[in-house]
Design a protein around this motif. Structure first.
Motif, PDB file in Angstrom:
ATOM      1  N   ASP A 100       0.810  -1.290   0.261  1.00  0.00           N
ATOM      2  CA  ASP A 100      -0.044   0.123   0.088  1.00  0.00           C
ATOM      3  C   ASP A 100       0.825   1.315  -0.054  1.00  0.00           C
ATOM      4  OD1 ASP A 100      -1.741   1.921   0.246  1.00  0.00           O
ATOM      5  OD2 ASP A 100      -2.343   1.592   2.332  1.00  0.00           O
ATOM      6  N   SER A 113       0.192   4.370  -0.695  1.00  0.00           N
ATOM      7  CA  SER A 113      -0.583   5.234  -0.088  1.00  0.00           C
ATOM      8  C   SER A 113      -0.655   5.411   1.307  1.00  0.00           C
ATOM      9  CB  SER A 113      -1.940   5.479  -0.538  1.00  0.00           C
ATOM     10  OG  SER A 113      -2.594   4.329   0.338  1.00  0.00           O
ATOM     11  N   GLY A 143      -1.852   4.130   3.834  1.00  0.00           N
ATOM     12  CA  GLY A 143      -3.294   4.104   4.560  1.00  0.00           C
ATOM     13  C   GLY A 143      -4.217   5.420   3.954  1.00  0.00           C
ATOM     14  N   ALA A 188      -5.553   5.534   0.944  1.00  0.00           N
ATOM     15  CA  ALA A 188      -6.431   4.835  -0.004  1.00  0.00           C
ATOM     16  C   ALA A 188      -7.648   4.311   0.825  1.00  0.00           C
ATOM     17  CB  ALA A 188      -5.789   3.968  -0.930  1.00  0.00           C
ATOM     18  N   GLU A 189      -7.417   3.622   1.956  1.00  0.00           N
ATOM     19  CA  GLU A 189      -8.392   2.891   2.640  1.00  0.00           C
ATOM     20  C   GLU A 189      -9.008   3.784   3.845  1.00  0.00           C
ATOM     21  OE1 GLU A 189      -6.455   1.055   6.594  1.00  0.00           O
ATOM     22  OE2 GLU A 189      -5.736  -0.009   4.821  1.00  0.00           O
ATOM     23  N   GLY A 190      -8.512   5.006   3.646  1.00  0.00           N
ATOM     24  CA  GLY A 190      -9.052   6.112   4.672  1.00  0.00           C
ATOM     25  C   GLY A 190      -8.639   5.953   5.839  1.00  0.00           C
ATOM     26  N   TRP A 191      -7.792   5.171   6.389  1.00  0.00           N
ATOM     27  CA  TRP A 191      -7.162   5.189   7.861  1.00  0.00           C
ATOM     28  C   TRP A 191      -6.468   6.467   8.156  1.00  0.00           C
ATOM     29  CZ3 TRP A 191      -2.669   5.453  10.059  1.00  0.00           C
ATOM     30  CH2 TRP A 191      -2.588   5.398  11.498  1.00  0.00           C
ATOM     31  N   ASP A 206      -1.235  -1.540  -6.597  1.00  0.00           N
ATOM     32  CA  ASP A 206      -1.366  -0.198  -7.303  1.00  0.00           C
ATOM     33  C   ASP A 206      -0.660  -0.015  -8.172  1.00  0.00           C
ATOM     34  OD1 ASP A 206      -0.750   2.508  -7.523  1.00  0.00           O
ATOM     35  OD2 ASP A 206      -1.065   2.994  -5.524  1.00  0.00           O
TER      36      ASP A 206
END
Length: 314
Positions: free
Chosen positions: A133, A135, A137, A139-142, A200
């Protein structure tokens, strides 16, 4: 009972000084006005709070009890007002900070220290994300903010760059290019290339050199981490293209790192999502900007790590 905070503050001052003249001087009001305020307070409470003579002032038993309640009430009021102000200015709460391995390299500690010094009432929840990941965290909104290296596949991305460092090819010591002072991308395209496993597409394309292949397919060896990636290189199973920080943070006796002269540098910075605005993240980015200006010498060393042009052994 309708008590004004002014009367309570005046009472606390008199109780502290035990002298109307000194209390009035401290409060910067006339002694007569102070006496009037205390008398009105006693009338509201319904009992004498102070015993006054021509020579001394002392608290009555009721006054001692009232003193503790008045002090507690004012402290609670002040704390509540301060908390409300911090909340209104966006300086309280918890900020979720994601990062990929290495975070912001040598700037990480300075940024966190600067932020905590400015905003001690904001809790930081830090989490490292694997390169699956990139990003970290977002991308998942964390994550509210994250230390990342674009490109990442995220359309609503705001990005604050901190520095751009060179890119190197990681090669086995026995590789035909390992003795070079630099290589070109074209010399790597026929090599198997180790890339951390990720869903990704932007990340995969970046580190497998897709843009240089003219539609051709890379021979990719998937790995689960950068440590495994370098291990594959050391065994001679693949090469790898990676930011130059790997030289400092992942040295390996079986690997040489050679600058790639015709690849753009890798920029690291702070990412956040435009579709998830967060006032706390504004303060974090502001702290990072301060550190970026303060630590110009550190950034210079990160951006120009090769003092002499020769391959760098891990």
């Amino acid at each position: 009972m309708d008590l004004h905070t002014r009367k309570l503050r005046y009472f606390l001052t008199v109780a502290d000084k035990l002298n109307f003249s000194r209390a009035a001087e401290h409060l910067k009001i006339a002694q007569q006005a102070l006496s009037k305020q205390i008398a009105e307070l006693e009338e509201l409470v319904g009992v004498p709070l102070l015993r006054r003579t021509t020579r001394s002032v002392e608290l009555t038993p009721a006054g001692r009890i009232f003193l503790e309640s008045a002090r507690t009430a004012l402290e609670a009021l002040e704390a509540g007002a301060a908390a409300a102000e911090r909340e209104g200015r966006g300086v309280t709460g918890t900020l979720h900070v994601g990062f990929v391995p290495g975070a912001a390299l040598e700037l990480t500690g300075a940024i966190l220290e600067e932020f905590r010094g400015q905003h001690p009432n904001i809790a930081l929840d830090l989490r490292e994300f694997a390169l699956e990941d990139p990003s970290a965290g977002l991308a998942e909104g964390w994550a509210d903010v994250a230390f990342i290296r674009p490109p990442v596949t995220l359309s609503q991305l705001d990005f604050e760059p901190l520095f751009t460092e060179p890119v190197v090819a990681a090669l086995a010591k026995t590789h035909r290019l390992a003795g070079r002072t630099s290589v070109r991308v074209g010399e790597l395209l026929d090599e198997p290339i180790a890339v951390a496993r990720s869903t990704d597409p932007a990340y995969r394309a970046q580190w497998s050199l897709t843009a240089f292949r003219g539609g051709g397919t890379a021979r990719i060896i998937d790995t689960s981490s950068q440590t495994e990636e370098i291990g594959m290189v050391a065994m001679g199973l693949a090469c790898s293209v990676t930011p130059a920080a790997v030289v400092r943070f992942l040295p390996h006796a079986g690997v040489s790192y050679v600058p790639v002269e015709d690849l753009p540098g890798s920029t690291l910075g702070i990412g956040r999502r435009r579709d998830r605005p967060n006032r706390l993240s504004d303060h974090f980015v502001a702290a990072a900007r301060i550190v970026r200006e303060k630590e110009r010498a550190v950034i210079e060393a990160i951006e120009h790590p090769f003092a002499c042009q020769k391959p760098i052994d891990g």
